[in-house]
Write a protein that holds these residues in place. Structure first.
Motif, mmCIF file in Angstrom:
data_model
loop_
_atom_site.group_PDB
_atom_site.id
_atom_site.type_symbol
_atom_site.label_atom_id
_atom_site.label_comp_id
_atom_site.label_asym_id
_atom_site.label_seq_id
_atom_site.Cartn_x
_atom_site.Cartn_y
_atom_site.Cartn_z
ATOM 1 N N LYS A 127 19.758 15.099 -38.189
ATOM 2 C CA LYS A 127 20.937 14.261 -38.967
ATOM 3 C C LYS A 127 22.340 14.422 -38.386
ATOM 4 O O LYS A 127 23.058 13.490 -38.453
ATOM 5 C CB LYS A 127 20.799 14.902 -40.551
ATOM 6 N N LYS A 128 22.412 15.611 -37.775
ATOM 7 C CA LYS A 128 23.982 15.580 -37.342
ATOM 8 C C LYS A 128 23.758 14.617 -35.934
ATOM 9 O O LYS A 128 25.107 14.116 -35.867
ATOM 10 C CB LYS A 128 24.280 17.205 -36.696
ATOM 11 N N ARG A 129 22.921 14.529 -35.371
ATOM 12 C CA ARG A 129 22.821 13.642 -33.983
ATOM 13 C C ARG A 129 22.822 12.237 -34.776
ATOM 14 O O ARG A 129 23.716 11.561 -33.949
ATOM 15 C CB ARG A 129 21.438 14.077 -33.110
ATOM 16 N N TYR A 130 22.192 11.996 -35.498
ATOM 17 C CA TYR A 130 22.576 10.516 -35.950
ATOM 18 C C TYR A 130 23.942 10.222 -36.613
ATOM 19 O O TYR A 130 24.161 9.077 -36.419
ATOM 20 C CB TYR A 130 21.581 10.277 -37.146
ATOM 21 N N GLU A 131 24.332 11.077 -37.107
ATOM 22 C CA GLU A 131 25.785 10.909 -37.752
ATOM 23 C C GLU A 131 26.826 11.008 -36.836
ATOM 24 O O GLU A 131 27.764 9.967 -36.922
ATOM 25 C CB GLU A 131 26.227 12.245 -38.518
ATOM 26 N N LYS A 132 26.725 11.505 -35.683
ATOM 27 C CA LYS A 132 27.350 11.321 -34.272
ATOM 28 C C LYS A 132 27.478 10.028 -33.728
ATOM 29 O O LYS A 132 28.452 9.384 -33.518
ATOM 30 C CB LYS A 132 27.126 12.466 -33.321
ATOM 31 N N GLN A 133 26.124 9.607 -33.639
ATOM 32 C CA GLN A 133 25.765 8.424 -33.115
ATOM 33 C C GLN A 133 26.380 7.305 -34.095
ATOM 34 O O GLN A 133 27.000 6.227 -33.611
ATOM 35 C CB GLN A 133 24.541 8.273 -33.157
ATOM 36 N N LEU A 134 26.260 7.409 -35.469
ATOM 37 C CA LEU A 134 26.790 6.499 -36.328
ATOM 38 C C LEU A 134 28.380 6.536 -36.274
ATOM 39 O O LEU A 134 29.089 5.439 -36.466
ATOM 40 C CB LEU A 134 26.577 6.817 -37.877
ATOM 41 N N GLN A 135 28.982 7.693 -36.031
ATOM 42 C CA GLN A 135 30.738 7.456 -35.832
ATOM 43 C C GLN A 135 30.947 6.916 -34.753
ATOM 44 O O GLN A 135 32.124 6.037 -34.626
ATOM 45 C CB GLN A 135 30.936 9.134 -35.993
ATOM 46 N N GLN A 136 29.938 6.970 -33.510
ATOM 47 C CA GLN A 136 30.474 6.184 -32.255
ATOM 48 C C GLN A 136 30.516 4.856 -32.474
ATOM 49 O O GLN A 136 31.212 4.075 -32.034
ATOM 50 C CB GLN A 136 29.747 6.756 -31.186
ATOM 51 N N ILE A 137 29.489 4.439 -33.278
ATOM 52 C CA ILE A 137 29.353 2.985 -33.562
ATOM 53 C C ILE A 137 30.227 2.542 -34.370
ATOM 54 O O ILE A 137 30.941 1.284 -34.071
ATOM 55 C CB ILE A 137 27.778 2.743 -34.005
ATOM 56 N N ASP A 138 30.775 3.064 -35.275
ATOM 57 C CA ASP A 138 31.894 2.974 -36.205
ATOM 58 C C ASP A 138 33.193 2.468 -35.176
ATOM 59 O O ASP A 138 33.763 1.483 -35.403
ATOM 60 C CB ASP A 138 32.237 3.892 -37.038
ATOM 61 N N GLY A 139 33.370 3.397 -34.299
ATOM 62 C CA GLY A 139 34.548 3.344 -33.340
ATOM 63 C C GLY A 139 34.346 2.085 -32.484
ATOM 64 O O GLY A 139 35.232 1.391 -32.221
ATOM 65 N N THR A 140 33.174 1.910 -31.977
ATOM 66 C CA THR A 140 32.958 0.801 -31.249
ATOM 67 C C THR A 140 33.199 -0.263 -31.878
ATOM 68 O O THR A 140 33.665 -1.472 -31.474
ATOM 69 C CB THR A 140 31.288 0.841 -30.559
ATOM 70 N N LEU A 141 32.573 -0.544 -33.007
ATOM 71 C CA LEU A 141 32.619 -1.730 -34.070
ATOM 72 C C LEU A 141 34.469 -2.022 -34.148
ATOM 73 O O LEU A 141 34.516 -3.170 -34.140
ATOM 74 C CB LEU A 141 31.750 -1.520 -35.304
ATOM 75 N N SER A 142 35.011 -1.027 -34.436
ATOM 76 C CA SER A 142 36.505 -1.375 -34.739
ATOM 77 C C SER A 142 37.069 -1.876 -33.575
ATOM 78 O O SER A 142 37.772 -2.796 -33.717
ATOM 79 C CB SER A 142 36.982 0.072 -35.010
ATOM 80 N N THR A 143 36.715 -1.508 -32.431
ATOM 81 C CA THR A 143 37.294 -1.670 -30.983
ATOM 82 C C THR A 143 36.928 -3.126 -30.633
ATOM 83 O O THR A 143 37.646 -4.352 -30.421
ATOM 84 C CB THR A 143 36.667 -0.985 -29.846
ATOM 85 N N ILE A 144 35.621 -3.602 -31.034
ATOM 86 C CA ILE A 144 35.037 -4.987 -31.026
ATOM 87 C C ILE A 144 35.410 -5.880 -31.667
ATOM 88 O O ILE A 144 35.998 -7.083 -31.382
ATOM 89 C CB ILE A 144 33.325 -5.030 -30.766
ATOM 90 N N GLU A 145 36.080 -5.409 -32.928
ATOM 91 C CA GLU A 145 36.458 -6.309 -33.899
ATOM 92 C C GLU A 145 38.027 -6.906 -33.474
ATOM 93 O O GLU A 145 38.360 -7.912 -33.668
ATOM 94 C CB GLU A 145 36.305 -5.792 -35.337
ATOM 95 N N MET A 146 38.722 -5.633 -33.096
ATOM 96 C CA MET A 146 40.041 -6.153 -32.597
ATOM 97 C C MET A 146 40.141 -6.957 -31.354
ATOM 98 O O MET A 146 40.814 -7.956 -31.369
ATOM 99 C CB MET A 146 40.831 -4.632 -32.385
ATOM 100 N N GLN A 147 39.137 -6.766 -30.382
ATOM 101 C CA GLN A 147 39.137 -7.604 -29.314
ATOM 102 C C GLN A 147 38.616 -9.085 -29.579
ATOM 103 O O GLN A 147 39.122 -9.832 -29.064
ATOM 104 C CB GLN A 147 38.055 -6.756 -28.229
ATOM 105 N N ARG A 148 37.714 -9.224 -30.637
ATOM 106 C CA ARG A 148 37.359 -10.592 -31.126
ATOM 107 C C ARG A 148 38.608 -11.127 -31.676
ATOM 108 O O ARG A 148 38.569 -12.393 -31.576
ATOM 109 C CB ARG A 148 36.214 -10.419 -32.233
ATOM 110 N N GLU A 149 39.006 -10.363 -32.670
ATOM 111 C CA GLU A 149 40.300 -11.080 -33.411
ATOM 112 C C GLU A 149 41.310 -11.594 -32.429
ATOM 113 O O GLU A 149 41.969 -12.510 -32.621
ATOM 114 C CB GLU A 149 40.853 -10.190 -34.406
ATOM 115 N N ALA A 150 41.627 -10.543 -31.174
ATOM 116 C CA ALA A 150 42.480 -11.100 -30.287
ATOM 117 C C ALA A 150 42.130 -12.435 -29.494
ATOM 118 O O ALA A 150 42.988 -13.286 -29.187
ATOM 119 C CB ALA A 150 42.725 -9.889 -29.140
ATOM 120 N N LEU A 151 40.820 -12.337 -29.101
ATOM 121 C CA LEU A 151 40.402 -13.721 -28.558
ATOM 122 C C LEU A 151 40.361 -14.790 -29.434
ATOM 123 O O LEU A 151 40.558 -16.005 -28.879
ATOM 124 C CB LEU A 151 38.896 -13.211 -28.058
#
Length: 207
Positions: free
Chosen positions: A69-93
């Motif tokens: 569960k901890k590993r999955y939560e860590k992966q989920l946290q990483q995905i959340d950060g990645t999604l935030s970065t992608i969203e900002m990049q998409r909005e900039a584009l």
């Protein structure tokens, strides 16, 4: 081939993708990561259920479930950060894409305006406007000349008319003043018949 080239399907020497293509790739990546989020959230729920089930019966299995569960939560946290970065990049584009479209439209408008003014000269325009103003003045003078009765020999001195009117008014006033008493025509006529003399009466003395 770099990781980004693999992700976006580009090769060395190829021209970079357009903003529209990059935006589409980012959206596809967002959808993939969101599906991964759903999968990890379900796995976390499953591991929590396993840990609860084996909490008192099989402590080792419960601990392993919590570790997963901890590993999955860590992966989920990483995905959340990645999604935030992608969203900002998409909005900039998307903003850059909008700006590009606006600039292209403005450039087209500027080119059209330049083409429209290509055969125009500022000095010629000023000369033309001066000619128009001059012709308007001429037209005004012609209209005034046509509407002026002087052209038909009807020039009248306004001051002379004023004096004539005053004389007529004075004559009328004099007539009114002279006509206060009865006129000769209105006096009664003198009688022409002879008035009869009275006959003398006889007195008693003469008798």
């Amino acid at each position: 081939m770099s990781f980004l080239s693999k992700v976006f399907g580009g090769k060395k020497g190829d021209k970079p993708p357009t903003t529209g293509e990059a935006i589409q790739k980012l959206r596809e990546t967002e959808e993939m990561l969101m599906k991964k989020q759903d999968f990890l959230e379900k796995k976390i729920e499953q591991e929590i259920a396993v840990a609860r089930k084996n909490g008192t019966k099989n402590k080792r299995a419960a601990i392993q479930a919590l570790k997963r569960k901890k590993r999955y939560e860590k992966q989920l946290q990483q995905i959340d950060g990645t999604l935030s970065t992608i969203e900002m990049q998409r909005e900039a584009l998307e903003s850059a894409n909008t700006n590009t479209s606006v600039l292209q439209t403005m450039k087209s408008a500027a080119d059209a305006l330049k083409a429209a003014h290509q055969h125009m000269d500022v000095d010629q325009v000023h000369d033309m406007m001066d000619d128009i103003a001059e012709q308007q003045d001429v037209a005004k003078e012609i209209s005034e000349a046509i509407s002026n009765p002087v052209a038909f020999g009807q020039d009248v001195d306004e001051d002379e008319l004023e004096r004539e009117l005053e004389e007529l008014e004075q004559e009328e006033l004099d007539k009114e003043l002279l006509g206060v008493g009865p006129s000769v025509d209105e006096l009664p006529s003198v009688p022409t018949a002879e008035v009869a003399k009275p006959t003398p009466t006889k007195t008693k003395a003469s008798e």
